[in-house]
Each structure stands twice: as structure tokens, then as C-alpha cells.
Design an enzyme around this catalytic site. Structure first.
Site, PDB file in Angstrom:
ATOM      1  N   ASP A  20      35.915  51.398  36.004  1.00 29.54           N
ATOM      2  CA  ASP A  20      34.635  50.862  35.510  1.00 29.54           C
ATOM      3  C   ASP A  20      34.044  51.685  34.368  1.00 29.54           C
ATOM      4  OD1 ASP A  20      34.080  48.643  37.419  1.00 29.54           O
ATOM      5  OD2 ASP A  20      34.100  50.247  38.905  1.00 29.54           O
ATOM      6  N   LYS A  44      41.557  47.322  39.689  1.00 27.96           N
ATOM      7  CA  LYS A  44      40.500  46.329  39.486  1.00 27.96           C
ATOM      8  C   LYS A  44      39.682  46.821  38.309  1.00 27.96           C
ATOM      9  CE  LYS A  44      36.676  46.349  41.932  1.00 27.96           C
ATOM     10  NZ  LYS A  44      35.617  46.300  40.922  1.00 27.96           N
ATOM     11  N   LYS A  75      33.147  39.068  38.215  1.00 25.64           N
ATOM     12  CA  LYS A  75      32.119  38.508  39.110  1.00 25.64           C
ATOM     13  C   LYS A  75      31.554  37.213  38.523  1.00 25.64           C
ATOM     14  CE  LYS A  75      31.072  42.519  41.828  1.00 25.64           C
ATOM     15  NZ  LYS A  75      31.846  43.575  41.118  1.00 25.64           N
ATOM     16  N   LEU A  76      32.455  36.251  38.343  1.00 23.46           N
ATOM     17  CA  LEU A  76      32.085  34.984  37.711  1.00 23.46           C
ATOM     18  C   LEU A  76      31.031  34.246  38.528  1.00 23.46           C
ATOM     19  CD1 LEU A  76      35.681  33.745  36.762  1.00 23.46           C
ATOM     20  CD2 LEU A  76      34.025  34.910  35.307  1.00 23.46           C
ATOM     21  N   ASP A  78      29.159  30.749  37.322  1.00 22.48           N
ATOM     22  CA  ASP A  78      28.786  29.813  36.252  1.00 22.48           C
ATOM     23  C   ASP A  78      29.263  28.415  36.638  1.00 22.48           C
ATOM     24  OD1 ASP A  78      28.003  28.847  33.669  1.00 22.48           O
ATOM     25  OD2 ASP A  78      28.475  30.805  32.818  1.00 22.48           O
ATOM     26  N   PRO A 184      35.222  46.967  48.887  1.00 27.15           N
ATOM     27  CA  PRO A 184      34.650  48.122  48.194  1.00 27.15           C
ATOM     28  C   PRO A 184      33.624  48.826  49.084  1.00 27.15           C
ATOM     29  CG  PRO A 184      33.490  46.140  47.537  1.00 27.15           C
ATOM     30  CD  PRO A 184      34.461  45.739  48.625  1.00 27.15           C
ATOM     31  N   GLY A 185      33.343  50.080  48.757  1.00 28.67           N
ATOM     32  CA  GLY A 185      32.289  50.795  49.489  1.00 28.67           C
ATOM     33  C   GLY A 185      32.790  52.048  50.180  1.00 28.67           C
TER      34      GLY A 185
HETATM   35  P1  BMP Z   1      33.113  53.078  43.731  1.00 27.14           P
HETATM   36  O1  BMP Z   1      34.284  53.356  44.698  1.00 27.14           O
HETATM   37  O2  BMP Z   1      33.113  53.989  42.568  1.00 27.14           O
HETATM   38  O3  BMP Z   1      31.811  52.981  44.442  1.00 27.14           O
HETATM   39  O4  BMP Z   1      33.404  51.633  43.074  1.00 27.14           O
HETATM   40  C1  BMP Z   1      33.312  50.461  43.801  1.00 27.14           C
HETATM   41  C2  BMP Z   1      33.859  49.312  43.001  1.00 27.14           C
HETATM   42  O5  BMP Z   1      33.755  48.116  43.781  1.00 27.14           O
HETATM   43  C3  BMP Z   1      33.130  49.020  41.707  1.00 27.14           C
HETATM   44  O6  BMP Z   1      34.100  48.544  40.787  1.00 27.14           O
HETATM   45  C4  BMP Z   1      32.162  47.884  42.044  1.00 27.14           C
HETATM   46  O7  BMP Z   1      31.934  47.013  40.964  1.00 27.14           O
HETATM   47  C5  BMP Z   1      32.951  47.148  43.121  1.00 27.14           C
HETATM   48  N1  BMP Z   1      32.113  46.437  44.093  1.00 27.14           N
HETATM   49  C6  BMP Z   1      31.209  47.109  44.896  1.00 27.14           C
HETATM   50  O8  BMP Z   1      31.032  48.329  44.809  1.00 27.14           O
HETATM   51  N2  BMP Z   1      30.491  46.377  45.812  1.00 27.14           N
HETATM   52  C7  BMP Z   1      30.625  45.037  45.956  1.00 27.14           C
HETATM   53  O9  BMP Z   1      29.984  44.459  46.812  1.00 27.14           O
HETATM   54  C8  BMP Z   1      31.540  44.364  45.136  1.00 27.14           C
HETATM   55  C9  BMP Z   1      32.281  45.084  44.206  1.00 27.14           C
HETATM   56  O10 BMP Z   1      33.155  44.470  43.448  1.00 27.14           O
END
Ligand code: BMP
Length: 242
Positions: A20, A44, A75-76, A78, A184-185
Site C-alpha cells: 500500500d 494485494k 474496493k470497487l 459503482d 486482513p487485520g
Molecule cells: P496492514 O496489515 O498493514 O494493516 O494492512 C491491511 C491491508 O488490508 C491493507 O491493504 C488494507 O487496505 C486491507 N484491508 C483492511 O485492512 N481491512 C479491511 O477490512 C479490508 C481491507 O482490504
């Protein structure tokens, strides 16, 4: 067999590295892919990275590593015509998958997008809930409606948050094992590595914990080690994985 799942069968870890931060140079991005493509399942790439380095530069990296798996995290959200155009552009850039919001709805929205993605062979992932606390304000209160849309659409996969593992378990139980669930998280946002897998995710999305590490390759390897330690020391949802 799906390209992403195949990469796991070939022995790679259930990790998708999130790229990112625009301050990561293209050279560093390339070196991360070169040195981790046999370790992790895929990558991603987020809007800040694509916007700041440009689609053609991003596409040139994807082209260089055509055996790797890349998702465009756009994250479309539209109308179907516009999302379909965007999906075609990501396909032309070499991406294997694209992410769209689930709240957009079916009719005139995700129905057209899923049709296009199937035609052009792009894996569509639909967000059903998010990892930040504000997701409980709207997304989580309509999750049953979003899951109903997903069930009707049959995209390749869904995105659900590691920060609220009960949601992962709920989504997996509701949708069954045929969807690829990416989560993610973990890491910087607080969830433990391996915890999302334990609750039914197929892949954990890891961004800053790898990309900001002094040695991203070592960091990716230790994430995979931590995942298997978590899985072997907890009672996990068995048989849910795609
Ligand atoms: P990080 O591990 O640095 O927190 O990154 C998490 C990634 O997952 C980021 O690319 C973010 O856009 C994505 N993401 C998120 O954190 N939470 C969501 O609910 C959906 C995501 O796509």
C-alpha cells in the site's frame, strides 16, 4: 484448479502481502516479490500504491513475475458498467483478482461485475465486513443481506476481518467451503497471526508487518511460522477451508 489455491498446494504459506505504502520504491517492491514469491501465496496491491507509482509501472512488475498471484485492491463500489470497465483494465494490467464492496447490491451493480470477471477470468473478491471498528456501524448490521448477495453472485472469494474472528466463523459457516476467504487485520491491526486461519479464513492479508520490516523476507517467513504455531496450539474450525 484456481491459481491462488494452487500456489498453496505447491507449498507456499497462506499469506497475501499487502502493498500500500507509496514510499516503498518500485525496486523494493520488485525485490520483495522476487524474494518472497516462493514463500507466500500472493500480493494485494492497494490504491495508494497504484495511484502514486502508476498503473503501467505496477503492470510492469506484475508482468515480470507472471507466475505470482496479484489482486488489485480497488474496493470497487459503482454501477456495473463502470466496475466492469475497471475490471477489464486490471485484467489488461495483469492482475489475477479484484476486490469490490458487497454493499453495492446485486441488480445493476455486482451482477454485471461478476459476469465480466467470469468472462475475462479475473477472480472477484467481495468485501462482507471490514476490520476497522466503524465496520460495526453499518457493514456488520447488514451482513446477512450482503451474504445473501454473495450466495447469489458466487464470486471467487470474500474478504472478512481478522479483528472480529466471530465474523469469519459466521461467514464461513453461512457460505460453506467453496469460497476463498481472505482476511486482513493480523499484525499491526492487532489480530494474532494464524487466528483468522483458525476461525476459517484461507489466507491472511499482511501489510505493514512485512513491508515495514527491516527484512521483509524474514518477516514473511516468521509470519508463516507464527501461523502454524497458532494453528497447532488452538482448537480450530476444521474442514472450512477452500
Ligand atoms: P496492514 O496489515 O498493514 O494493516 O494492512 C491491511 C491491508 O488490508 C491493507 O491493504 C488494507 O487496505 C486491507 N484491508 C483492511 O485492512 N481491512 C479491511 O477490512 C479490508 C481491507 O482490504
Amino acid at each position: 484448479m484456481n491459481k491462488l489455491l494452487n500456489r498453496v498446494l505447491e507449498g507456499r504459506g497462506r499469506v497475501l502481502i499487502a502493498i500500500d505504502d507509496p514510499s516503498l520504491s518500485v525496486e523494493k517492491f520488485k525485490s520483495i516479490v522476487l524474494r518472497t514469491k516462493d514463500v507466500v501465496a500472493g500480493y494485494k496491491i492497494g490504491i495508494p500504491y497504484i495511484l502514486s507509482h502508476g498503473l503501467s509501472v505496477t503492470a510492469s512488475v506484475i508482468r515480470e513475475f507472471s507466475d505470482a498471484y496479484f489482486i488489485a485492491d480497488l474496493k470497487l463500489a459503482d454501477i456495473d458498467a463502470v466496475m466492469s470497465l475497471t475490471a477489464k483494465i486490471t485484467k489488461a494490467a495483469g492482475f489475477d483478482g479484484v476486490i469490490a464492496h458487497g454493499f453495492v447490491g446485486f441488480d445493476g451493480g455486482l451482477d454485471g461485475l461478476v459476469k465480466t470477471c467470469n468472462e475475462i477470468n479475473v477472480d472477484l473478491y467481495v468485501l462482507v465486513s471490514m476490520s476497522h471498528p466503524g465496520s460495526t456501524e453499518i457493514y456488520d448490521s447488514v451482513i446477512d443481506k450482503v451474504l445473501k448477495i454473495v450466495d447469489f453472485l458466487k464470486p471467487k472469494g470474500v474478504v472478512a476481518p481478522a479483528t472480529r474472528p466471530e465474523i469469519i466463523k459466521y461467514v464461513r459457516t453461512r457460505l460453506g467451503s467453496s469460497y476463498i476467504l481472505i482476511s486482513p487485520g493480523v499484525g499491526v491491526q492487532g489480530a494474532e497471526f494464524g487466528s483468522a486461519l483458525c476461525f476459517g479464513a484461507d489466507f491472511e492479508i499482511v501489510g505493514r508487518a512485512i513491508t515495514k520490516a527491516e527484512d521483509p523476507v524474514k518477516a514473511a517467513e516468521s509470519v508463516i511460522k507464527a501461523q502454524s504455531q497458532y494453528l497447532s496450539s488452538h482448537k480450530c474450525l476444521i474442514g472450512g477451508h477452500a
